[in-house]
Design an enzyme around this catalytic site. Structure first.
Site, PDB file in Angstrom:
ATOM      1  N   ASP A 101      56.149 -22.119  62.563  1.00  0.00           N
ATOM      2  CA  ASP A 101      55.835 -21.020  60.954  1.00  0.00           C
ATOM      3  C   ASP A 101      54.063 -21.056  60.305  1.00  0.00           C
ATOM      4  O   ASP A 101      53.317 -21.706  60.939  1.00  0.00           O
ATOM      5  CB  ASP A 101      57.050 -21.285  59.417  1.00  0.00           C
TER       6      ASP A 101
ATOM      7  N   HIS B 119      54.212 -15.144  60.967  1.00  0.00           N
ATOM      8  CA  HIS B 119      54.453 -16.404  60.346  1.00  0.00           C
ATOM      9  C   HIS B 119      54.052 -16.712  61.609  1.00  0.00           C
ATOM     10  O   HIS B 119      54.405 -18.079  62.033  1.00  0.00           O
ATOM     11  CB  HIS B 119      55.741 -16.763  60.454  1.00  0.00           C
TER      12      HIS B 119
ATOM     13  N   GLU C  69      59.897 -10.435  58.540  1.00  0.00           N
ATOM     14  CA  GLU C  69      58.538 -10.784  57.341  1.00  0.00           C
ATOM     15  C   GLU C  69      57.096 -10.787  57.632  1.00  0.00           C
ATOM     16  O   GLU C  69      56.372 -11.266  57.873  1.00  0.00           O
ATOM     17  CB  GLU C  69      58.996 -12.232  56.670  1.00  0.00           C
TER      18      GLU C  69
END
Length: 548
Positions: A175, A246, A316
């Site tokens: 991440d 990410h 995201e």
């Protein structure tokens, strides 16, 4: 009966049962060797019994057999005074789950690592238990990127999964805040990407910092050990490498992976706070080749037999940099794409084709539906049920893990003393009443629901104890939802589940699990802050979560 998860049927218990002792033998038919090893190493050690090899059909024995007429993960456990304990399983996994039930029948002492009173033996009442799981995918996602969990903690985590008949370990390895797996051809991923200089303490809007550097990673041998340990417990491992969003830890290590025409990626560090990061991968040929190299090593570490699915994240991913990037816009024109959403879809499809050619299946978060989904891809439906419903109706396989229901980083109660409270209140009963299959799906569409998964994001979980607190006892309720053939949500007998949990807490105590007690957090589990106050900022969301 105090079994968790609840079995399909129990005949008994009746008086006159089986008392394991030093003369008890263990007979294992071909194919049951993993359970044989586990029984000697775990149950034998806990009870102080050698469980020496014995003949087939012997008395005072634990006998293991495979019966291929049964469903693959089904088992039948027979307890008699004359013969002992006999476990039939539809496969090696079914035999193993039967052994987990046998362990529960032996009481909390069977969950310790050494015997308390070698001279004291416990009778298991005579009974027949027949059981099989509702879902084939009974998963837990552990985020080790935000806060690293050392290898021994991961192995313990796998043991806790096995004890609750959970069989898919989603291993969130990368991440923005850290890259946790060694890739030998790209050493900077761990030399640089595995370490951050400090860490936000609490929610991202908190003004508090933990100024200690934080990090760590698993060597390739560590990964091989974790995968082998999981396989011995009939747990498959789904590694996740998060792309194209990410990804700041990777970009910090190799700046050319980012959108260098709109941001100075050489100035980026491994991210030290939380939230959705704007720095995403560049949609370049170099980026594709780089991550093909990552996945080439990853596939060697996670063999197809134990890791048929590879998770690529896909969630995201802000498109702002792509919108401003001349290179990204040229790629959109070159490919004849409509917009940045289709550019992300192209990125995902590339790796779906690449993984499929190597005998693996791609799975990603439900954002991978945006812009069109590759035919063989599966979806982790996290933003609610909607993504999973859309995917199943389109013929894609789905794992249901809606944030509003089974994100176990969400707080367990509304009290001010819950440690760093995040999200909606999700009580033990809330999790117990979670239904993975939404009523909008027809029977054929519902067949695309592979199962369900609880997710554990560790932004505010600095250590193993905090992970324990967020997981337990709610993971016990989730395990029953995933395994047992429960009635419809409103009709579930939560009172009986609570009764069975009274016994199960003693098992968790024996395992050393730092669970949240039914009466609320213990003093050392409460919300931290300077001088004992509640200054650490959380992000509680009031009201019932939406059913979306």
């Amino acid at each position: 009966m105090d079994l968790i998860p609840a079995p399909v049927s129990v005949e008994g218990p009746q008086t006159g049962g089986f008392v394991p002792d030093s003369a008890t033998t263990l007979w294992a038919a071909p194919g049951t060797e993993t359970t044989e090893r586990w029984l000697r190493a775990t149950l034998g050690a806990a009870l102080g019994l050698p469980l020496a090899p014995g003949p087939a059909g012997g008395s005072n024995a634990v006998s293991l057999r495979i019966d291929e007429s049964m469903a693959p993960e089904a088992y039948r456990l027979d307890i008699t005074a004359e013969w002992g304990a006999e476990i039939h399983g539809g496969s090696a996994a079914g035999v193993f789950w039967g052994a987990q039930t046998l362990r529960q029948l032996l009481g909390p002492k069977a969950f310790r690592r050494a015997p308390l009173s070698p001279g004291v033996r416990q009778e298991i009442p005579r009974q027949v238990i027949e059981d099989q799981p509702r879902f084939g995918w009974r998963g837990v996602m552990l985020d080790v990127s935000r806060h690293f969990m050392p290898k021994d903690g991961v192995l313990r985590f796998l043991d806790l999964m096995a004890a609750h008949k959970l069989n898919v370990f989603h291993f969130h390895l990368t991440d923005d805040q850290g890259w946790r797996v060694q890739i030998k051809r790209y050493p900077k991923l761990t030399e640089v990407g595995a370490w951050r200089s400090r860490t936000k303490y609490g929610h991202r809007f908190s003004d508090m910092w933990d100024e200690k550097p934080h990090g760590g990673f698993y060597t390739q041998d560590d990964i091989r050990e974790i995968v082998a340990y999981a396989a011995e417990r009939h747990i498959s491992v789904v590694p996740e490498i998060d792309i194209p969003g990410h990804s700041q830890a990777a970009i910090a290590a190799y700046p050319e992976l980012g959108n260098t025409d709109v941001v100075d990626t050489s100035a980026l560090d491994v991210w030290d706070t939380w939230g959705v990061n704007p720095n995403v991968l560049a949609p370049s040929d170099h980026t594709l080749r780089f991550f093909e190299g990552v996945f080439e090593e990853l596939l060697e570490l996670f063999p197809a037999a134990t890791s048929p699915f590879i998770h690529i994240g896909g969630d995201e991913c802000p498109k702002d940099q792509w919108k401003r990037s001349p290179a990204a816009q040229e790629r959109i024109r070159e490919l004849g794409l409509a917009d940045e959403d289709e550019l992300q879809s192209w990125f995902i499809r590339h790796f779906d084709v690449w993984l499929s050619a190597r005998g693996r299946r791609l799975i990603g978060w439900d954002e991978i539906l945006e812009g069109g989904l590759a035919p063989g891809a599966a979806v982790s439906s996290w933003r609610g049920y909607a993504g999973g419903i859309a995917a199943a109706k389109a013929g894609h396989d789905v794992v249901m893990c809606p944030e509003q229901q089974v994100y176990l980083d969400h707080r367990q109660a509304a009290g001010e003393d819950e440690p760093m409270p995040i999200g909606y209140v999700r009580t033990l009963e809330d999790v117990y009443r979670f239904e993975p299959v939404p009523p909008q799906l027809t029977g054929a569409e519902a067949d695309h629901v592979l199962g369900t998964q609880a997710n554990v994001w560790t932004e505010v979980m600095q250590d193993r104890s905090r992970v324990d607190y967020q997981l337990f006892p709610r993971l016990c309720a989730f395990a029953e939802v995933a395994w047992s053939a429960l009635p419809a949500s409103p009709d579930r007998d939560f009172t009986d589940f609570e009764r069975r949990m009274t016994a199960h807490y003693k098992r968790l105590d024996a395992l050393g699990v730092d669970y949240r007690p039914p009466g609320g957090p213990l003093p050392w589990q409460k919300r931290p802050g300077p001088n004992g106050d509640s200054a650490v900022l959380g992000r509680p969301i009031e009201g019932a979560p939406p059913n979306v």
